[in-house]
Motif scaffolding. Structure first.
Motif, mmCIF file in Angstrom:
data_model
loop_
_atom_site.group_PDB
_atom_site.id
_atom_site.type_symbol
_atom_site.label_atom_id
_atom_site.label_comp_id
_atom_site.label_asym_id
_atom_site.label_seq_id
_atom_site.Cartn_x
_atom_site.Cartn_y
_atom_site.Cartn_z
ATOM 1 N N GLN A 32 0.431 10.018 -4.029
ATOM 2 C CA GLN A 32 -0.239 10.382 -2.774
ATOM 3 C C GLN A 32 0.756 10.554 -1.630
ATOM 4 O O GLN A 32 0.425 11.138 -0.605
ATOM 5 C CB GLN A 32 -1.258 9.307 -2.369
ATOM 6 C CG GLN A 32 -2.502 9.294 -3.198
ATOM 7 C CD GLN A 32 -3.474 8.235 -2.722
ATOM 8 O OE1 GLN A 32 -3.082 7.199 -2.174
ATOM 9 N NE2 GLN A 32 -4.750 8.482 -2.946
ATOM 10 N N ARG A 33 1.931 10.015 -1.810
ATOM 11 C CA ARG A 33 2.962 10.040 -0.766
ATOM 12 C C ARG A 33 4.302 10.310 -1.436
ATOM 13 O O ARG A 33 4.591 9.760 -2.497
ATOM 14 C CB ARG A 33 2.961 8.687 -0.057
ATOM 15 C CG ARG A 33 3.958 8.516 1.047
ATOM 16 C CD ARG A 33 3.943 7.077 1.558
ATOM 17 N NE ARG A 33 2.742 6.760 2.285
ATOM 18 C CZ ARG A 33 2.608 6.787 3.605
ATOM 19 N NH1 ARG A 33 3.652 7.120 4.349
ATOM 20 N NH2 ARG A 33 1.479 6.471 4.183
ATOM 21 N N SER A 34 5.109 11.116 -0.804
ATOM 22 C CA SER A 34 6.445 11.401 -1.309
ATOM 23 C C SER A 34 7.336 10.161 -1.131
ATOM 24 O O SER A 34 7.182 9.435 -0.142
ATOM 25 C CB SER A 34 7.034 12.575 -0.523
ATOM 26 O OG SER A 34 8.420 12.648 -0.685
ATOM 27 N N GLU A 55 0.834 -1.212 0.000
ATOM 28 C CA GLU A 55 0.000 0.000 0.000
ATOM 29 C C GLU A 55 0.867 1.260 0.000
ATOM 30 O O GLU A 55 0.560 2.221 -0.709
ATOM 31 C CB GLU A 55 -0.930 0.007 1.211
ATOM 32 C CG GLU A 55 -2.050 -0.996 1.105
ATOM 33 C CD GLU A 55 -2.903 -1.086 2.367
ATOM 34 O OE1 GLU A 55 -2.689 -0.299 3.323
ATOM 35 O OE2 GLU A 55 -3.785 -1.958 2.406
ATOM 36 N N ILE A 56 1.926 1.253 0.779
ATOM 37 C CA ILE A 56 2.829 2.409 0.816
ATOM 38 C C ILE A 56 3.469 2.603 -0.554
ATOM 39 O O ILE A 56 3.536 3.733 -1.071
ATOM 40 C CB ILE A 56 3.912 2.236 1.906
ATOM 41 C CG1 ILE A 56 3.285 2.134 3.293
ATOM 42 C CG2 ILE A 56 4.944 3.368 1.837
ATOM 43 C CD1 ILE A 56 2.454 3.313 3.727
ATOM 44 N N GLU A 110 2.313 1.714 -3.450
ATOM 45 C CA GLU A 110 1.291 2.198 -4.379
ATOM 46 C C GLU A 110 1.035 3.694 -4.166
ATOM 47 O O GLU A 110 0.912 4.452 -5.135
ATOM 48 C CB GLU A 110 -0.004 1.422 -4.198
ATOM 49 C CG GLU A 110 -1.093 1.860 -5.152
ATOM 50 C CD GLU A 110 -2.385 1.083 -4.987
ATOM 51 O OE1 GLU A 110 -3.402 1.547 -5.531
ATOM 52 O OE2 GLU A 110 -2.387 0.032 -4.321
ATOM 53 N N GLU A 111 0.952 4.127 -2.916
ATOM 54 C CA GLU A 111 0.743 5.548 -2.629
ATOM 55 C C GLU A 111 1.890 6.404 -3.183
ATOM 56 O O GLU A 111 1.659 7.491 -3.709
ATOM 57 C CB GLU A 111 0.599 5.776 -1.126
ATOM 58 C CG GLU A 111 -0.691 5.241 -0.561
ATOM 59 C CD GLU A 111 -0.772 5.340 0.949
ATOM 60 O OE1 GLU A 111 0.152 5.891 1.587
ATOM 61 O OE2 GLU A 111 -1.776 4.856 1.514
ATOM 62 N N ILE A 112 3.109 5.902 -3.085
ATOM 63 C CA ILE A 112 4.264 6.619 -3.640
ATOM 64 C C ILE A 112 4.164 6.650 -5.160
ATOM 65 O O ILE A 112 4.367 7.695 -5.787
ATOM 66 C CB ILE A 112 5.587 5.973 -3.165
ATOM 67 C CG1 ILE A 112 5.775 6.227 -1.661
ATOM 68 C CG2 ILE A 112 6.771 6.499 -3.978
ATOM 69 C CD1 ILE A 112 6.915 5.448 -1.031
ATOM 70 N N GLU A 113 3.820 5.514 -5.752
ATOM 71 C CA GLU A 113 3.743 5.412 -7.210
ATOM 72 C C GLU A 113 2.701 6.360 -7.807
ATOM 73 O O GLU A 113 2.933 6.963 -8.857
ATOM 74 C CB GLU A 113 3.412 3.970 -7.597
ATOM 75 C CG GLU A 113 3.403 3.726 -9.092
ATOM 76 C CD GLU A 113 3.132 2.271 -9.428
ATOM 77 O OE1 GLU A 113 2.378 2.031 -10.381
ATOM 78 O OE2 GLU A 113 3.674 1.397 -8.728
ATOM 79 N N ILE A 114 1.550 6.532 -7.147
ATOM 80 C CA ILE A 114 0.494 7.376 -7.713
ATOM 81 C C ILE A 114 0.563 8.821 -7.219
ATOM 82 O O ILE A 114 -0.286 9.634 -7.543
ATOM 83 C CB ILE A 114 -0.904 6.779 -7.463
ATOM 84 C CG1 ILE A 114 -1.232 6.698 -5.981
ATOM 85 C CG2 ILE A 114 -1.034 5.430 -8.142
ATOM 86 C CD1 ILE A 114 -2.653 6.223 -5.674
ATOM 87 N N ASP A 152 8.635 9.674 2.209
ATOM 88 C CA ASP A 152 7.683 9.368 3.283
ATOM 89 C C ASP A 152 7.362 7.877 3.361
ATOM 90 O O ASP A 152 6.332 7.486 3.904
ATOM 91 C CB ASP A 152 6.389 10.160 3.090
ATOM 92 C CG ASP A 152 6.579 11.640 3.341
ATOM 93 O OD1 ASP A 152 7.492 11.994 4.120
ATOM 94 O OD2 ASP A 152 5.838 12.439 2.742
ATOM 95 N N GLY A 153 8.241 7.050 2.834
ATOM 96 C CA GLY A 153 8.058 5.605 2.935
ATOM 97 C C GLY A 153 8.616 5.099 4.255
ATOM 98 O O GLY A 153 8.915 5.878 5.172
#
Length: 77
Positions: free
Chosen positions: A57-59, A48-49, A51-55, A62-63
């Motif tokens: 939503q997250r820098s 999930e983390i 995916e959030e970075i890929e799209i 910030d992983g």
């Protein structure tokens, strides 16, 4: 036996920071019946983390570092 995912924290060392929230705001530390179930939850968390970075939503900064997580046996269920 039960298992939990622990996170390495600066102040408290290794602790279970994963919680399950029930009705009326009751929170309990999340535990798993098997090591495999705990690993699957941890794998899902990292997916999930990623995916959030890929799209976007997250820098990428910030992983999380996978070395800051571990699965430990916690005792009888």
């Amino acid at each position: 036996m039960t298992y939990e995912v622990q996170t390495l924290t600066l102040c408290d060392g290794w602790v279970n920071t994963w919680f399950v929230e029930y009705a009326k705001g009751c929170r309990y530390p999340e535990t798993f019946a098997t090591r495999a179930a705990a690993q699957a939850a941890l794998d899902e968390f990292f997916a999930e983390i990623a995916e959030e970075i890929e799209i976007g939503q997250r820098s990428p900064d910030d992983g999380y570092d996978e070395d800051d997580f571990r699965i430990v046996q916690t005792g009888a269920s």
